[in-house]
Design an enzyme around this catalytic site. Sequence first.
Site, short mmCIF file in Angstrom:
data_model
loop_
_atom_site.label_atom_id
_atom_site.label_comp_id
_atom_site.label_asym_id
_atom_site.label_seq_id
_atom_site.Cartn_x
_atom_site.Cartn_y
_atom_site.Cartn_z
N GLY A 123 0.79 -1.23 0.00
CA GLY A 123 0.00 0.00 0.00
C GLY A 123 0.82 1.27 0.00
O GLY A 123 0.30 2.35 0.25
N SER A 157 2.31 -3.43 -3.72
CA SER A 157 2.24 -2.38 -4.75
C SER A 157 2.42 -2.90 -6.17
O SER A 157 2.96 -2.20 -7.03
CB SER A 157 3.25 -1.26 -4.45
C1 PEP Z 1 -1.88 -6.59 0.09
O1 PEP Z 1 -2.65 -6.02 0.84
O2 PEP Z 1 -1.72 -7.82 0.19
C2 PEP Z 1 -1.16 -5.81 -0.90
C3 PEP Z 1 -0.19 -6.38 -1.57
O3 PEP Z 1 -1.55 -4.50 -1.04
P1 PEP Z 1 -1.05 -3.47 -2.19
O4 PEP Z 1 -1.10 -4.22 -3.51
O5 PEP Z 1 -2.02 -2.34 -2.12
O6 PEP Z 1 0.35 -3.08 -1.84
#
Ligand code: PEP
Length: 263
Positions: free
Chosen positions: A177, A216
């Site tokens: 995130g 991400s």
């Molecule tokens: C997750 O919550 O498992 C995750 C990878 O979030 P993001 O892709 O938003 O980093």
Amino acid sequence: MNPARRPMIAGNWKMNAGGADGCDLATGVARVAAEHDSVDVLVAPPYTALAAVSHALSEDKSDLAVAAQNMHFEEAGAYTGEVSASMLKVAGASWVILGHSERRQLFGETDELVAQKMTAAFGAGLAPIVCIGELLEEREAGQTLAVVTRQLKAVLDELGGNPGLGVVAYEPVWAIGTGKVASPEDAQEVHAHIRGLLSEASADLGRDTRILYGGSMKGTNAEGLLGQADIDGGLIGGASLKADGFGKIIEVASKLAQQEKKD
Ligand code: PEP
């Protein structure tokens, strides 16, 4: 390609899309996934949308799989606010995400608790996606491999007679995130280490366990990551909340799978 390690693209919706919006999102994802049958696609809605999403997908004759984001290890009882593995099955889930870093950090989940939940998931016929990964300060202190070793060994020690582990997701916490994605080389180094630990436990586990990268990932950075030898797919948070953005990652995984078949 080893068929046990077909690419998997999994969307973790977290505390979003818990109503009719979840059904729309899932059916939108299902439309993209239907065009890419070399990729296993999975969505993880919040508890409140599990049954409705499962129902909408079966009405659509979609084979998109549904996962829960968490569960309790007990089967039933006085655990206000909790949900058991068999309840998730009834709601239509076939997978469950365990030990996500948000569960570990915000809700105090320990390695031991994650292992206990994994055993309960297997007992109910749910396949676990076990998340592991280091904090930023642990990476900066050079402890990444030690941390993922500790977290993975806790679940491997609990495996007992189970033939498989389900799926492991390597998610560096500093990349979740934040928009800061691990470089493909750094991610591959950790994935290769994880596969080595699985192989030490059993040759079959090392050969057949899918290891997803999470943190991400989006359409524009997926290719470098998914092209690595030990990265078998992605666990995606933010970018899984729009069917077209998530669809781009599915397309990349599909393209790489087709290339691998030709090579
Ligand atoms: C997750 O919550 O498992 C995750 C990878 O979030 P993001 O892709 O938003 O980093």
